[in-house]
Design a protein around this motif. Sequence first.
Motif, mmCIF file in Angstrom:
data_model
loop_
_atom_site.group_PDB
_atom_site.id
_atom_site.type_symbol
_atom_site.label_atom_id
_atom_site.label_comp_id
_atom_site.label_asym_id
_atom_site.label_seq_id
_atom_site.Cartn_x
_atom_site.Cartn_y
_atom_site.Cartn_z
ATOM 1 N N THR A 1 13.163 -10.534 -9.715
ATOM 2 C CA THR A 1 13.536 -9.283 -10.356
ATOM 3 C C THR A 1 12.353 -8.292 -10.242
ATOM 4 O O THR A 1 12.572 -7.228 -10.787
ATOM 5 C CB THR A 1 13.949 -9.575 -11.709
ATOM 6 N N ASN A 2 11.485 -8.775 -9.488
ATOM 7 C CA ASN A 2 10.330 -7.883 -9.160
ATOM 8 C C ASN A 2 10.760 -6.701 -8.684
ATOM 9 O O ASN A 2 10.172 -5.661 -8.970
ATOM 10 C CB ASN A 2 9.289 -8.712 -8.370
ATOM 11 N N PRO A 3 11.703 -6.470 -7.544
ATOM 12 C CA PRO A 3 11.981 -5.219 -7.029
ATOM 13 C C PRO A 3 12.386 -4.263 -8.036
ATOM 14 O O PRO A 3 12.069 -3.183 -8.094
ATOM 15 C CB PRO A 3 12.870 -5.476 -6.069
ATOM 16 N N LEU A 4 13.127 -4.615 -8.981
ATOM 17 C CA LEU A 4 13.688 -3.990 -10.108
ATOM 18 C C LEU A 4 12.706 -3.375 -11.106
ATOM 19 O O LEU A 4 12.786 -2.228 -11.610
ATOM 20 C CB LEU A 4 14.563 -4.564 -10.720
ATOM 21 N N ASP A 5 12.050 -4.483 -11.283
ATOM 22 C CA ASP A 5 10.738 -4.210 -12.286
ATOM 23 C C ASP A 5 9.689 -2.882 -11.832
ATOM 24 O O ASP A 5 9.301 -2.193 -12.317
ATOM 25 C CB ASP A 5 9.955 -5.222 -12.531
ATOM 26 N N LEU A 6 9.547 -3.080 -10.500
ATOM 27 C CA LEU A 6 8.656 -2.225 -9.706
ATOM 28 C C LEU A 6 9.529 -0.620 -9.550
ATOM 29 O O LEU A 6 8.644 0.184 -10.143
ATOM 30 C CB LEU A 6 8.758 -2.541 -8.259
ATOM 31 N N ILE A 7 10.698 -0.563 -9.582
ATOM 32 C CA ILE A 7 11.433 0.681 -9.541
ATOM 33 C C ILE A 7 11.475 1.135 -10.945
ATOM 34 O O ILE A 7 10.954 2.430 -11.146
ATOM 35 C CB ILE A 7 12.950 0.439 -9.161
ATOM 36 N N LYS A 8 11.710 0.383 -11.873
ATOM 37 C CA LYS A 8 11.529 0.845 -13.313
ATOM 38 C C LYS A 8 10.112 1.409 -13.719
ATOM 39 O O LYS A 8 10.186 2.572 -14.662
ATOM 40 C CB LYS A 8 12.062 -0.416 -14.274
ATOM 41 N N VAL B 1 13.658 6.151 -6.044
ATOM 42 C CA VAL B 1 12.836 5.273 -5.864
ATOM 43 C C VAL B 1 12.661 4.346 -4.794
ATOM 44 O O VAL B 1 11.696 3.990 -4.216
ATOM 45 C CB VAL B 1 12.463 4.536 -7.167
ATOM 46 N N ALA B 2 13.646 3.444 -4.812
ATOM 47 C CA ALA B 2 13.988 2.321 -3.684
ATOM 48 C C ALA B 2 13.852 3.218 -2.334
ATOM 49 O O ALA B 2 13.272 2.410 -1.615
ATOM 50 C CB ALA B 2 15.306 1.815 -3.930
ATOM 51 N N ARG C 1 10.796 3.693 2.619
ATOM 52 C CA ARG C 1 10.349 4.643 3.638
ATOM 53 C C ARG C 1 8.640 4.511 3.892
ATOM 54 O O ARG C 1 8.183 4.722 4.886
ATOM 55 C CB ARG C 1 10.549 5.993 3.375
ATOM 56 N N GLU C 2 7.974 4.419 2.674
ATOM 57 C CA GLU C 2 6.535 4.454 2.442
ATOM 58 C C GLU C 2 6.031 2.960 3.152
ATOM 59 O O GLU C 2 4.957 3.157 3.862
ATOM 60 C CB GLU C 2 6.021 4.770 1.138
ATOM 61 N N VAL C 3 6.668 2.007 2.713
ATOM 62 C CA VAL C 3 5.957 0.680 2.787
ATOM 63 C C VAL C 3 6.798 -0.514 3.633
ATOM 64 O O VAL C 3 6.337 -1.214 4.306
ATOM 65 C CB VAL C 3 5.337 0.191 1.808
ATOM 66 N N GLY C 4 8.210 0.051 3.750
ATOM 67 C CA GLY C 4 8.723 -0.921 4.152
ATOM 68 C C GLY C 4 9.544 -1.985 2.944
ATOM 69 O O GLY C 4 9.147 -1.783 1.802
ATOM 70 N N ILE C 5 10.219 -3.022 3.451
ATOM 71 C CA ILE C 5 10.526 -4.197 2.561
ATOM 72 C C ILE C 5 9.529 -4.790 2.066
ATOM 73 O O ILE C 5 9.658 -5.268 0.676
ATOM 74 C CB ILE C 5 11.514 -4.923 3.346
ATOM 75 N N PHE D 1 8.509 -3.777 -1.870
ATOM 76 C CA PHE D 1 9.153 -4.359 -3.069
ATOM 77 C C PHE D 1 8.507 -5.607 -3.890
ATOM 78 O O PHE D 1 8.942 -5.986 -4.724
ATOM 79 C CB PHE D 1 10.674 -4.693 -2.565
ATOM 80 N N ALA D 2 7.557 -6.229 -3.013
ATOM 81 C CA ALA D 2 6.670 -7.180 -3.743
ATOM 82 C C ALA D 2 5.594 -6.976 -4.329
ATOM 83 O O ALA D 2 4.792 -7.549 -4.927
ATOM 84 C CB ALA D 2 6.541 -8.190 -2.403
ATOM 85 N N SER D 3 5.283 -5.562 -4.260
ATOM 86 C CA SER D 3 4.328 -4.867 -5.038
ATOM 87 C C SER D 3 4.207 -5.480 -6.231
ATOM 88 O O SER D 3 5.165 -5.120 -7.023
ATOM 89 C CB SER D 3 4.193 -3.389 -4.783
ATOM 90 N N GLY D 4 3.010 -5.869 -6.811
ATOM 91 C CA GLY D 4 2.534 -6.550 -8.081
ATOM 92 C C GLY D 4 3.477 -7.515 -8.473
ATOM 93 O O GLY D 4 3.454 -8.108 -9.887
ATOM 94 N N MET D 5 3.889 -8.269 -7.554
ATOM 95 C CA MET D 5 4.632 -9.769 -7.911
ATOM 96 C C MET D 5 3.551 -10.677 -8.315
ATOM 97 O O MET D 5 4.037 -11.535 -9.495
ATOM 98 C CB MET D 5 5.083 -10.086 -6.647
ATOM 99 N N PHE D 6 2.400 -10.983 -7.574
ATOM 100 C CA PHE D 6 1.471 -11.906 -8.330
ATOM 101 C C PHE D 6 1.060 -11.842 -9.619
ATOM 102 O O PHE D 6 1.432 -12.822 -10.457
ATOM 103 C CB PHE D 6 0.316 -12.141 -7.203
ATOM 104 N N PRO D 7 0.724 -10.529 -10.216
ATOM 105 C CA PRO D 7 0.297 -10.384 -11.382
ATOM 106 C C PRO D 7 1.627 -10.735 -12.498
ATOM 107 O O PRO D 7 1.527 -11.227 -13.593
ATOM 108 C CB PRO D 7 -0.234 -9.000 -11.690
#
Length: 175
Positions: free
Chosen positions: A61-68, A129-130, A135-139, A142-148
């Motif tokens: 659910t990380n992509p949805l958390d990032l968007i939120k 947002v998605a 557009r800015e980073v690619g697919i 959506f993994a940004s912030g996943m590790f923390p």
Amino acid sequence: EGLGALYVSLPTTLLMNLPYGCIMVAVNESARKILNPSGDYKTSTNLIAGAIAGASAAVLTNPLDLIKTKLQTQNLEPSHIMEQQPCPQANQPVASMLNNRSFTTLTAAAKPSVEFPDSRVRYTGATQVAINIYREVGIVGFASGMFPRVLVHTPSVAISWTAYEFAKNLLVKME
């Protein structure tokens, strides 16, 4: 922005939390059955199953958390910038500074050092947002912030499930 600004991320939050809960419960139950087919209470089984469930739900659910999070924080601006004043005891050992309570003082600057020329709402919904992330980073964006996120959810879910199963087991024994 009105009352609607308070709820701009509500659909995305619900869209994230519902699958998160479903994934967490399903993975926990499956992992417990695999780790302990007898179904007897074991603290280690509950900890491991909970950890697997928390990590799985956090990753999926990380992509949805990032968007939120991007929706909720899009207009954050610092109310003031803190600037550090020189510390007269800079060469003093840390233990001595702690004992004397002589810390660096902070004061609010008169003007922020960062200008925000356009504080209008950039996003009105999750789709915007998605698209922007893609557009800015690619697919991979959506993994940004996943590790923390995994580091936070893994132990918290493990502890929660273990406490729940412990209490449930204790109540069953009391009957």
